[in-house]
Design an enzyme around this catalytic site. Structure first.
Site, short mmCIF file in Angstrom:
data_model
loop_
_atom_site.label_atom_id
_atom_site.label_comp_id
_atom_site.label_asym_id
_atom_site.label_seq_id
_atom_site.Cartn_x
_atom_site.Cartn_y
_atom_site.Cartn_z
N TYR A 188 -4.42 -1.28 11.33
CA TYR A 188 -4.38 -1.25 9.75
C TYR A 188 -5.32 -2.23 9.20
O TYR A 188 -5.97 -2.09 8.45
CB TYR A 188 -2.83 -1.73 9.51
CG TYR A 188 -2.72 -1.60 7.94
CD1 TYR A 188 -2.58 -0.34 7.29
CD2 TYR A 188 -2.36 -2.79 7.37
CE1 TYR A 188 -2.33 -0.23 6.15
CE2 TYR A 188 -2.13 -2.81 6.07
CZ TYR A 188 -2.20 -1.68 5.26
OH TYR A 188 -2.00 -1.55 3.82
N SER B 294 -6.37 -4.21 1.27
CA SER B 294 -5.26 -5.02 1.57
C SER B 294 -5.72 -6.48 2.08
O SER B 294 -6.86 -6.41 2.74
CB SER B 294 -4.32 -4.45 2.69
OG SER B 294 -3.44 -5.36 3.20
N1 NAP Z 1 2.78 -2.02 -0.09
C1 NAP Z 1 1.96 -2.99 0.63
O1 NAP Z 1 2.75 -4.21 0.70
C2 NAP Z 1 0.68 -2.60 0.46
C3 NAP Z 1 -0.01 -3.91 0.60
C4 NAP Z 1 -1.55 -3.92 0.60
C5 NAP Z 1 -1.99 -2.57 0.30
N2 NAP Z 1 -1.22 -1.45 0.53
C6 NAP Z 1 -1.89 -0.23 0.28
O2 NAP Z 1 -1.68 0.58 -0.79
C7 NAP Z 1 -1.43 2.02 -0.67
C8 NAP Z 1 -0.49 2.62 -1.11
O3 NAP Z 1 0.66 2.23 -0.21
P1 NAP Z 1 2.25 2.25 -0.76
O4 NAP Z 1 2.93 0.74 -0.31
O5 NAP Z 1 2.31 2.51 -2.16
O6 NAP Z 1 2.67 2.99 0.40
P2 NAP Z 1 3.79 4.38 0.23
O7 NAP Z 1 4.93 4.08 -0.70
O8 NAP Z 1 4.09 4.75 1.68
O9 NAP Z 1 2.78 5.42 -0.42
C9 NAP Z 1 1.79 5.96 0.10
C10 NAP Z 1 1.23 7.43 -0.57
O10 NAP Z 1 0.14 7.87 0.30
C11 NAP Z 1 0.39 9.10 0.32
N3 NAP Z 1 -0.04 9.60 1.67
C12 NAP Z 1 -0.10 9.03 2.92
N4 NAP Z 1 -0.94 9.67 3.84
C13 NAP Z 1 -1.49 10.68 3.22
C14 NAP Z 1 -2.34 11.51 3.48
N5 NAP Z 1 -2.86 11.82 4.87
N6 NAP Z 1 -2.98 12.45 2.69
C15 NAP Z 1 -2.31 12.60 1.46
N7 NAP Z 1 -1.56 11.68 0.83
C16 NAP Z 1 -1.18 10.62 1.88
C17 NAP Z 1 2.14 9.49 0.60
O11 NAP Z 1 2.59 10.86 0.41
P3 NAP Z 1 2.82 11.63 1.68
O12 NAP Z 1 3.42 10.80 2.74
O13 NAP Z 1 3.84 12.39 1.10
O14 NAP Z 1 1.67 12.07 2.26
C18 NAP Z 1 2.44 8.37 -0.44
O15 NAP Z 1 2.48 9.13 -1.84
C19 NAP Z 1 -1.93 1.97 0.76
O16 NAP Z 1 -3.34 2.30 0.99
C20 NAP Z 1 -1.55 0.78 1.41
O17 NAP Z 1 -2.16 0.55 2.56
C21 NAP Z 1 -0.01 -1.57 0.39
#
Ligand code: NAP
Length: 250
Positions: free
Chosen positions: A146, A133
């Site tokens: 984070y 990120s």
């Molecule tokens: N959205 C943003 O603005 C953004 C920006 C930069 C980077 N990111 C990064 O992108 C990645 C995905 O984020 P997102 O925004 O798509 O979030 P999200 O919609 O909350 O999805 C997160 C996914 O990870 C899974 N997960 C979380 N903890 C887990 C664990 N301990 N074991 C297995 N699965 C787990 C969740 O499923 P369960 O809850 O069922 O486990 C879900 O499928 C993350 O690493 C985040 O830091 C996001």
């Protein structure tokens, strides 16, 4: 190709899984709660889903070994995407929540890479991908754990991309700005240049196909984050405390 995506039930991971399936690939995903996966994907022939936490290395290994035997043998790409954040930011840290963030984001990525390499090293091919990120580029107020977790992932990828090149294994680190997903739904601070997960998936898949080492998007975020990184820290503090950003609070 065979692609494993950690955290593929919602958000960026799910959109990537959906798009890779449309391209004809075989995809493995995991999540702690598979009921989050839309019903039409729960019995998809090219999608194998596994319920476990990325912090549980034994469960992760068992799932990956199972996926590696599904259809054609092996694994081509590991995308360490699973990650958590805080949502509402607090000035006084919640150390238990911080521990969970560090454990999931850092060890989840570490285990994903370690287990994938047990396939890639003997084959002398494969691609490790981490979803880091832009938050890893600066210490965002209220999100110290984070930011630290993402800085760790970014640096780990930078080192590994050099170390593993001789093994014909590529490493791609993606550093998105704000993406509209369940993770950002609970954010109560401003999110400049927020992007859809569809667009993010397109940019991520392009970067993976080109085996890029380090990708930041959107473009305007590169400029903003570079400015925030190089400006005097006093000015950074001043900006982050501006009330309309809603970042610093107690
Ligand atoms: N959205 C943003 O603005 C953004 C920006 C930069 C980077 N990111 C990064 O992108 C990645 C995905 O984020 P997102 O925004 O798509 O979030 P999200 O919609 O909350 O999805 C997160 C996914 O990870 C899974 N997960 C979380 N903890 C887990 C664990 N301990 N074991 C297995 N699965 C787990 C969740 O499923 P369960 O809850 O069922 O486990 C879900 O499928 C993350 O690493 C985040 O830091 C996001």
């Amino acid at each position: 190709m065979k692609i494993f995506i950690t955290g593929g039930t919602t958000g960026i991971g799910f959109t990537l899984a959906k798009d890779y399936l449309e391209e004809g690939h075989t995809v493995g995903i995991c999540g702690r709660d598979l009921s989050k996966l839309p019903i039409e994907y729960q019995n998809h022939v090219d999608l194998k889903s596994y319920q476990f936490s990325v912090t549980d290395k034994n469960a992760f290994r068992a799932a990956l070994d199972n996926f590696a035997l599904y259809k054609e043998k092996g694994l081509d790409i590991m995308i360490a995407n699973a990650g958590i954040s805080l949502g509402r930011k607090n000035r006084i840290p919640n150390f238990e929540k911080n521990r969970q963030i560090l454990e999931t984001n850092i060890w989840g990525t570490h285990f994903a890479f370690e287990l994938a390499l047990s396939y890639f090293l003997p084959a002398k091919s494969g691609q490790l991908v981490a979803i880091s990120s832009v938050a890893g580029e600066v210490g965002l107020p209220g999100a110290g754990a984070y930011s630290a977790s993402k800085a760790c992932i970014t640096k780990m990828c930078e080192s590994l991309s050099i170390d593993l090149a001789a093994e014909n294994i590529s490493v791609t680190c993606i550093a998105p700005g704000f993406i509209d997903t369940p993770l950002t739904k609970t954010n109560d601070h401003s999110m400049p240049f927020i992007m859809s997960s569809k667009k993010a998936s397109q940019l991520i898949r392009q970067a993976i196909a080109k085996k890029k080492v380090w990708v930041v998007f959107p473009c305007r975020m590169i400029l903003l984050i570079t400015l925030l990184k190089i400006m005097p820290r006093k000015l950074y503090h001043y900006i982050m405390k501006l009330p309309f950003l809603n970042y610093s609070r107690g």
